[in-house]
Design a protein around this motif. Structure first.
Motif, PDB file in Angstrom:
ATOM      1  N   ASN A  92      33.183 -14.014  16.030  1.00 18.91           N
ATOM      2  CA  ASN A  92      32.420 -14.405  14.839  1.00 18.91           C
ATOM      3  C   ASN A  92      32.583 -15.888  14.514  1.00 18.91           C
ATOM      4  O   ASN A  92      31.686 -16.506  13.930  1.00 18.91           O
ATOM      5  CB  ASN A  92      32.843 -13.563  13.636  1.00 18.91           C
ATOM      6  CG  ASN A  92      32.309 -12.146  13.711  1.00 18.91           C
ATOM      7  OD1 ASN A  92      31.482 -11.835  14.567  1.00 18.91           O
ATOM      8  ND2 ASN A  92      32.788 -11.276  12.842  1.00 18.91           N
ATOM      9  N   GLN A  93      33.737 -16.447  14.878  1.00 21.90           N
ATOM     10  CA  GLN A  93      33.911 -17.893  14.708  1.00 21.90           C
ATOM     11  C   GLN A  93      32.926 -18.645  15.601  1.00 21.90           C
ATOM     12  O   GLN A  93      32.337 -19.649  15.203  1.00 21.90           O
ATOM     13  CB  GLN A  93      35.345 -18.298  15.069  1.00 21.90           C
ATOM     14  CG  GLN A  93      36.396 -17.798  14.105  1.00 21.90           C
ATOM     15  CD  GLN A  93      37.154 -18.941  13.443  1.00 21.90           C
ATOM     16  OE1 GLN A  93      36.558 -19.947  13.083  1.00 21.90           O
ATOM     17  NE2 GLN A  93      38.448 -18.774  13.274  1.00 21.90           N
ATOM     18  N   ALA A  94      32.746 -18.144  16.818  1.00 17.69           N
ATOM     19  CA  ALA A  94      31.822 -18.788  17.752  1.00 17.69           C
ATOM     20  C   ALA A  94      30.390 -18.735  17.230  1.00 17.69           C
ATOM     21  O   ALA A  94      29.653 -19.728  17.288  1.00 17.69           O
ATOM     22  CB  ALA A  94      31.911 -18.113  19.119  1.00 17.69           C
ATOM     23  N   THR A  95      29.996 -17.576  16.715  1.00 17.76           N
ATOM     24  CA  THR A  95      28.638 -17.426  16.184  1.00 17.76           C
ATOM     25  C   THR A  95      28.379 -18.419  15.061  1.00 17.76           C
ATOM     26  O   THR A  95      27.315 -19.054  14.997  1.00 17.76           O
ATOM     27  CB  THR A  95      28.430 -15.992  15.665  1.00 17.76           C
ATOM     28  OG1 THR A  95      28.652 -15.072  16.738  1.00 17.76           O
ATOM     29  CG2 THR A  95      27.029 -15.803  15.125  1.00 17.76           C
ATOM     30  N   ALA A 120      31.686 -23.256  20.169  1.00 23.99           N
ATOM     31  CA  ALA A 120      31.254 -21.864  20.311  1.00 23.99           C
ATOM     32  C   ALA A 120      31.420 -21.386  21.749  1.00 23.99           C
ATOM     33  O   ALA A 120      31.960 -20.298  21.999  1.00 23.99           O
ATOM     34  CB  ALA A 120      29.799 -21.722  19.870  1.00 23.99           C
ATOM     35  N   LEU A 121      30.979 -22.198  22.704  1.00 24.06           N
ATOM     36  CA  LEU A 121      31.071 -21.799  24.111  1.00 24.06           C
ATOM     37  C   LEU A 121      32.515 -21.687  24.582  1.00 24.06           C
ATOM     38  O   LEU A 121      32.837 -20.840  25.418  1.00 24.06           O
ATOM     39  CB  LEU A 121      30.316 -22.791  24.996  1.00 24.06           C
ATOM     40  CG  LEU A 121      28.796 -22.676  25.023  1.00 24.06           C
ATOM     41  CD1 LEU A 121      28.211 -23.683  26.001  1.00 24.06           C
ATOM     42  CD2 LEU A 121      28.353 -21.262  25.402  1.00 24.06           C
ATOM     43  N   ASN A 122      33.381 -22.539  24.059  1.00 29.64           N
ATOM     44  CA  ASN A 122      34.797 -22.468  24.441  1.00 29.64           C
ATOM     45  C   ASN A 122      35.397 -21.111  24.091  1.00 29.64           C
ATOM     46  O   ASN A 122      36.338 -20.644  24.744  1.00 29.64           O
ATOM     47  CB  ASN A 122      35.593 -23.580  23.750  1.00 29.64           C
ATOM     48  CG  ASN A 122      35.333 -24.938  24.367  1.00 29.64           C
ATOM     49  OD1 ASN A 122      34.846 -25.038  25.495  1.00 29.64           O
ATOM     50  ND2 ASN A 122      35.643 -25.996  23.623  1.00 29.64           N
ATOM     51  N   ILE A 123      34.849 -20.484  23.065  1.00 25.74           N
ATOM     52  CA  ILE A 123      35.280 -19.127  22.710  1.00 25.74           C
ATOM     53  C   ILE A 123      34.512 -18.103  23.541  1.00 25.74           C
ATOM     54  O   ILE A 123      35.099 -17.239  24.198  1.00 25.74           O
ATOM     55  CB  ILE A 123      35.058 -18.865  21.204  1.00 25.74           C
ATOM     56  CG1 ILE A 123      35.898 -19.830  20.359  1.00 25.74           C
ATOM     57  CG2 ILE A 123      35.399 -17.409  20.861  1.00 25.74           C
ATOM     58  CD1 ILE A 123      35.582 -19.779  18.868  1.00 25.74           C
ATOM     59  N   CYS A 134      26.170 -15.427  23.255  1.00 22.59           N
ATOM     60  CA  CYS A 134      26.376 -16.556  24.170  1.00 22.59           C
ATOM     61  C   CYS A 134      25.025 -17.132  24.604  1.00 22.59           C
ATOM     62  O   CYS A 134      24.858 -18.353  24.701  1.00 22.59           O
ATOM     63  CB  CYS A 134      27.180 -16.096  25.380  1.00 22.59           C
ATOM     64  SG  CYS A 134      27.835 -17.441  26.390  1.00 22.59           S
ATOM     65  N   ALA A 135      24.055 -16.259  24.830  1.00 24.11           N
ATOM     66  CA  ALA A 135      22.714 -16.714  25.204  1.00 24.11           C
ATOM     67  C   ALA A 135      22.106 -17.585  24.112  1.00 24.11           C
ATOM     68  O   ALA A 135      21.428 -18.584  24.400  1.00 24.11           O
ATOM     69  CB  ALA A 135      21.812 -15.513  25.478  1.00 24.11           C
ATOM     70  N   THR A 136      22.362 -17.218  22.863  1.00 16.12           N
ATOM     71  CA  THR A 136      21.855 -18.023  21.744  1.00 16.12           C
ATOM     72  C   THR A 136      22.469 -19.415  21.751  1.00 16.12           C
ATOM     73  O   THR A 136      21.779 -20.415  21.526  1.00 16.12           O
ATOM     74  CB  THR A 136      22.146 -17.321  20.404  1.00 16.12           C
ATOM     75  OG1 THR A 136      21.446 -16.074  20.370  1.00 16.12           O
ATOM     76  CG2 THR A 136      21.702 -18.177  19.225  1.00 16.12           C
TER      77      THR A 136
END
Length: 232
Positions: A92-95, A120-123, A134-136
């Motif tokens: 949820n942090q990544a989102t 975000a991607l690092n998570i 991830c696609a978003t």
């Protein structure tokens, strides 16, 4: 009134309005937003984790209305809560980081946009998470690099986002139309008109089947389609 009843009322109202907004973009979000917020404030203290999803929702609504300053305010509130309540690699942090990055893109601050998308991607690339989230992030990064005119990097990220969505979603899903439109805009910038037409036709076909005629995405797809027709 018990807090759980208040919360259910708030969430029910939020979900009903969200469905309405998707199909009727002219509906009035601020009124509904304040109703939901008022209910939650009765049920919980400010800063409770329950507020984080509501702040995310507010941020996305205001982003859709192009009120980017207010959108940023809400998604940053969401991140502040999640940083306190969740571990640093929680999905949820990544989102939320991706949401913040996209608002910065819309505000034209590409450096901040890329920084938040990379967070975000690092998570997302190092934990088990929803691949569509991830696609978003890939899509948001692709759009950012396209606007920066770094077309090769943009294409790399957009293709990653498309591959995930094609694997996970039905062929006529509206989120695939978003991807095809993003690719069409990229190919338009690089003057690859056959690829533009291929992708924009796919976006329009999905929109005709799945979206109401007054949906802003449908209008954007038709505008891009007309733009490329004039160039051919």
């Amino acid at each position: 009134m018990p807090a759980i009843i208040l919360l259910c009322r708030g969430l029910f109202g939020k979900n009903i309005w969200t469905l309405n907004f998707r199909h009727n973009p002219t509906s009035n979000p601020p009124i509904q937003s304040h109703k939901v917020s008022h209910i939650q404030q009765k049920a919980f203290e400010e800063g409770n984790q329950a507020f984080s999803s509501t702040y995310t929702w507010f941020g996305r609504v205001y982003r859709g209305m192009k009120d980017y300053a207010r959108a940023l305010e809400y998604v940053e509130k969401c991140l502040a809560i999640r940083q306190k309540m969740l571990h640093e690699r929680h999905p949820n942090q990544a989102t939320t980081c991706s949401d913040i990055g996209d608002v910065h893109r819309l505000l034209g601050d590409y450096k901040k946009a890329i920084a938040f998308h990379q967070k975000a991607l690092n998570i997302q690339e190092n934990i088990e998470c929803n691949p569509l989230e991830c696609a978003t992030t890939y899509t948001n990064l692709g759009e950012t690099y396209r606007e920066m005119k770094d077309y090769s990097t943009a294409l790399t990220y957009l293709k990653k986002g498309l591959q995930i969505r094609e694997n996970k979603l039905p062929k006529n899903h509206p989120d695939l139309a978003v991807m095809y439109h993003a690719l069409a805009k990229l190919y338009l910038a690089t003057h690859e008109y056959s690829m533009v037409m291929k992708n924009i036709q796919q976006a329009v076909e999905i929109a005709q089947e799945k979206l109401p005629s007054n949906h802003p995405h449908f209008s954007a797809y038709k505008e891009t389609f007309e733009e490329i027709r004039k160039k051919l």
